[in-house]
Design a protein around this motif. Sequence first.
Motif, PDB file in Angstrom:
ATOM      1  N   HIS A  48      25.065  19.097 -47.179  1.00  0.00           N
ATOM      2  CA  HIS A  48      24.687  19.397 -48.559  1.00  0.00           C
ATOM      3  C   HIS A  48      24.178  20.830 -48.751  1.00  0.00           C
ATOM      4  O   HIS A  48      23.760  21.179 -49.843  1.00  0.00           O
ATOM      5  CB  HIS A  48      23.618  18.386 -49.012  1.00  0.00           C
TER       6      HIS A  48
ATOM      7  N   ASN B 150      29.950  14.799 -38.384  1.00  0.00           N
ATOM      8  CA  ASN B 150      28.940  14.332 -39.326  1.00  0.00           C
ATOM      9  C   ASN B 150      27.918  15.460 -39.386  1.00  0.00           C
ATOM     10  O   ASN B 150      27.050  15.562 -38.515  1.00  0.00           O
ATOM     11  CB  ASN B 150      28.299  13.032 -38.846  1.00  0.00           C
TER      12      ASN B 150
ATOM     13  N   LEU C 269      27.493   7.941 -42.068  1.00  0.00           N
ATOM     14  CA  LEU C 269      27.146   6.540 -41.814  1.00  0.00           C
ATOM     15  C   LEU C 269      26.851   5.819 -43.125  1.00  0.00           C
ATOM     16  O   LEU C 269      27.359   4.727 -43.381  1.00  0.00           O
ATOM     17  CB  LEU C 269      25.912   6.480 -40.905  1.00  0.00           C
ATOM     18  N   SER C 270      26.006   6.453 -43.938  1.00  0.00           N
ATOM     19  CA  SER C 270      25.650   5.863 -45.238  1.00  0.00           C
ATOM     20  C   SER C 270      26.668   6.304 -46.285  1.00  0.00           C
ATOM     21  O   SER C 270      27.434   7.251 -46.052  1.00  0.00           O
ATOM     22  CB  SER C 270      24.245   6.323 -45.639  1.00  0.00           C
TER      23      SER C 270
HETATM   24  O1  CA2 Z   1      24.896   9.079 -43.763  1.00  0.00           O
HETATM   25  C1  CA2 Z   1      25.006  10.019 -42.974  1.00  0.00           C
HETATM   26  O2  CA2 Z   1      25.654   9.955 -41.934  1.00  0.00           O
HETATM   27  C2  CA2 Z   1      24.254  11.319 -43.271  1.00  0.00           C
HETATM   28  O3  CA2 Z   1      25.067  12.391 -42.814  1.00  0.00           O
HETATM   29  C3  CA2 Z   1      22.963  11.262 -42.474  1.00  0.00           C
HETATM   30  C4  CA2 Z   1      22.031  12.439 -42.740  1.00  0.00           C
HETATM   31  C5  CA2 Z   1      21.836  12.648 -44.242  1.00  0.00           C
HETATM   32  O4  CA2 Z   1      21.070  13.816 -44.459  1.00  0.00           O
HETATM   33  C6  CA2 Z   1      23.150  12.745 -44.989  1.00  0.00           C
HETATM   34  O5  CA2 Z   1      22.871  12.873 -46.357  1.00  0.00           O
HETATM   35  C7  CA2 Z   1      24.000  11.519 -44.754  1.00  0.00           C
HETATM   36  C8  CA2 Z   1      20.668  12.214 -42.104  1.00  0.00           C
HETATM   37  C9  CA2 Z   1      20.702  11.964 -40.639  1.00  0.00           C
HETATM   38  C10 CA2 Z   1      19.330  11.592 -40.209  1.00  0.00           C
HETATM   39  O6  CA2 Z   1      19.437  10.576 -39.257  1.00  0.00           O
HETATM   40  C11 CA2 Z   1      18.318   9.886 -38.944  1.00  0.00           C
HETATM   41  C12 CA2 Z   1      18.487   8.863 -38.048  1.00  0.00           C
HETATM   42  C13 CA2 Z   1      17.422   8.105 -37.695  1.00  0.00           C
HETATM   43  C14 CA2 Z   1      16.173   8.368 -38.210  1.00  0.00           C
HETATM   44  C15 CA2 Z   1      16.010   9.397 -39.098  1.00  0.00           C
HETATM   45  C16 CA2 Z   1      17.083  10.159 -39.468  1.00  0.00           C
END
Ligand code: CA2
Length: 148
Positions: free
Chosen positions: A80, A74, A101-102
């Motif tokens: 991006h 991940n 995850l999302s």
């Molecule tokens: O959905 C995903 O797994 C992402 O890779 C998560 C990234 C995001 O930039 C991608 O677009 C999608 C962000 C990870 C940040 O994780 C956090 C967890 C808890 C609190 C704040 C951020």
Amino acid sequence: MKILIINGPNLNMLGRREPEIYGSTTLSDIEAEILEYSKKYDDVQIEFFQSNSEGQIVDKIQACLDNFDGIIINPAAYTHTSVAIRDAIKAVNLPVVEVHLSNINDREEFRKISYTAPVCIGQITGFGKDGYKAALFCLISHIKCNNC
Ligand code: CA2
């Protein structure tokens, strides 16, 4: 069979912020769940790596050469932006599954672009922590069938 699971920047914050997007489980809890799931395979060893640094992720991917049979990644925000991580994945020529995850296709426009997915064997997005177990199942099947 040895599988490395890499998590990119800010995923060490899981469970502490933005639970509505990323869930309320911590990264250690997710890793423990993956480890438990992996026990159904006799011959699979899992290693975990998390880093907030692009260079460290590139170094770790390179170090997989001759040491691991496949990678689940991940890349978080680097998904991006990172030509460097994409090039490292291509260079090691190992099967790699990308996990999010999302659902990155149901968010901001910039998240719909993945630099890394085209050099992976597949991408699993939007299933929360279960995505890692799905990725493990798919990666092991892929390796066992000799990359068919
Ligand atoms: O959905 C995903 O797994 C992402 O890779 C998560 C990234 C995001 O930039 C991608 O677009 C999608 C962000 C990870 C940040 O994780 C956090 C967890 C808890 C609190 C704040 C951020």
